[in-house]
Design an enzyme around this catalytic site. Structure first.
Site, PDB file in Angstrom:
ATOM      1  CG  ASP A 132      28.635  59.485  22.135  1.00 14.36           C
ATOM      2  OD1 ASP A 132      28.501  58.428  21.502  1.00 14.36           O
ATOM      3  OD2 ASP A 132      28.915  59.522  23.346  1.00 14.36           O
ATOM      4  CE1 TYR A 190      28.231  59.884  29.252  1.00 12.64           C
ATOM      5  CE2 TYR A 190      27.706  60.949  27.171  1.00 12.64           C
ATOM      6  CZ  TYR A 190      28.464  60.063  27.899  1.00 12.64           C
ATOM      7  OH  TYR A 190      29.457  59.372  27.266  1.00 12.64           O
ATOM      8  CE  LYS A 217      28.295  56.438  24.795  1.00 15.22           C
ATOM      9  NZ  LYS A 217      28.040  57.850  25.112  1.00 15.22           N
ATOM     10  CG  HIS A 267      27.680  53.818  29.383  1.00 14.82           C
ATOM     11  ND1 HIS A 267      27.011  54.998  29.570  1.00 14.82           N
ATOM     12  CD2 HIS A 267      28.972  54.174  29.205  1.00 14.82           C
ATOM     13  CE1 HIS A 267      27.849  56.009  29.518  1.00 14.82           C
ATOM     14  NE2 HIS A 267      29.051  55.532  29.305  1.00 14.82           N
TER      15      HIS A 267
END
Ligand code: A2P
Length: 270
Positions: free
Chosen positions: A44, A49, A74, A107
């Site tokens: 994930d 990120y 996302k 997100h």
């Protein structure tokens, strides 16, 4: 590994390696290789990120067949504008060194842009480059809005959910509408691992409190995304399929609800 079936028949492995905050390339590679060896197939990530490219590289290096893997990423908030969704998604694919993702999520329910973002998500889904699409951090109100007009229903809602933040109404709502709930921060970021109720139940099964927290999610039918880069913990977090909690233990754990949010609270987002 147990799988859950999404509303479009796509199967999703019930436990994923969460990669939030993993920014160091060596650390991420080590975690991914360890996870693959332990039996994880689901990873994930997210545009924000900053580790999609590291994940793509690590998975390539592992030699794992793409068809065996389940990759989620996302759409970040700044990319929700109509003209930005598809280019940012293409960039994600490039980073991940893949022709497609298994799951692509919005997100966060940004008030001004989430509707236009979903229209583009539907286009991506129709192109086949995302096998399933969904949302993250949506409350019932946000989901009701989306369900009232969307063409493709979200397959997933990924939210913070753990024994200290159980979200029963949201779970009920999602179940009723065929939306699978994914639990992020299922360990509440490590807070509460010394809780005496969890410790007592853990002792009875020769398991750790973290494993009890993850098993509780599994028994509620959730997809669970524990984050760890520590080899023993990566292995521990997936080793939850050889025992089951009793109804009495589930009831005891229900009593741990304390509305503890360790991450974003989308409740007041219009
Ligand atoms: P680390 O990555 O150093 O192993 P969450 O998934 O709820 O966000 O929790 C992530 C946090 O919990 C990280 O700090 C992670 O540390 C820690 N963690 C992950 N698995 C375990 C475990 N089995 N026992 C204790 N702490 C854990």
């Amino acid at each position: 590994m147990n799988e859950v079936t999404l509303n479009n028949e796509v199967k999703i492995p019930q436990i994923a390696l969460g990669l939030w905050k993993v920014k160091d390339e060596k650390e991420l590679e080590g975690a991914v290789l360890e996870a693959l060896e332990a039996g994880y197939r689901h990873f994930d990530s997210a545009q924000i990120y900053g580790n999609e490219a590291m994940l793509g590289k690590a998975l390539k290096k592992s030699g794992a067949a793409r068809g065996e893997l389940f990759i989620t990423t996302k759409l970040w908030n700044d990319n929700q504008w109509s003209g930005d969704v598809i280019p940012s998604f293409e960039e994600s694919l490039k980073n991940l060194q893949s022709e497609y993702v298994d799951l692509f999520l919005v997100h966060f329910p940004v008030t001004e842009t989430r509707k236009m973002a979903w229209v583009q998500m539907e286009e991506i889904y129709k192109s086949g480059k995302a096998k399933a699409i969904g949302v993250s951090n949506y409350t019932i109100k946000h989901l009701e809005g989306l369900l009232s007009w969307c063409e493709v229903k979200p397959a997933v809602n990924q939210v913070e959910l753990h024994v200290f933040l159980q979200q029963p109404q949201l779970l009920d709502f999602c179940q009723k509408h065929g939306i699978v709930v994914e639990a992020y921060s299922p360990l509440a970021h490590g807070k509460g691992l010394d809780n005496p109720v969890l410790a007592k139940i853990a002792k009875a099964y020769g398991k750790s409190p973290a494993q009890i927290m993850i098993r509780w999610c599994v028994e509620r039918g959730l997809v669970v995304l524990p984050k760890s880069t520590t080899p023993e913990r990566i292995r521990e977090n997936i080793d939850v399929f050889d025992f089951a909690l009793t109804l009495e233990e589930m009831k005891e754990i229900e009593g741990l609800e304390s509305d503890l949010r360790t991450c974003w609270d989308p409740t007041n987002v219009a």
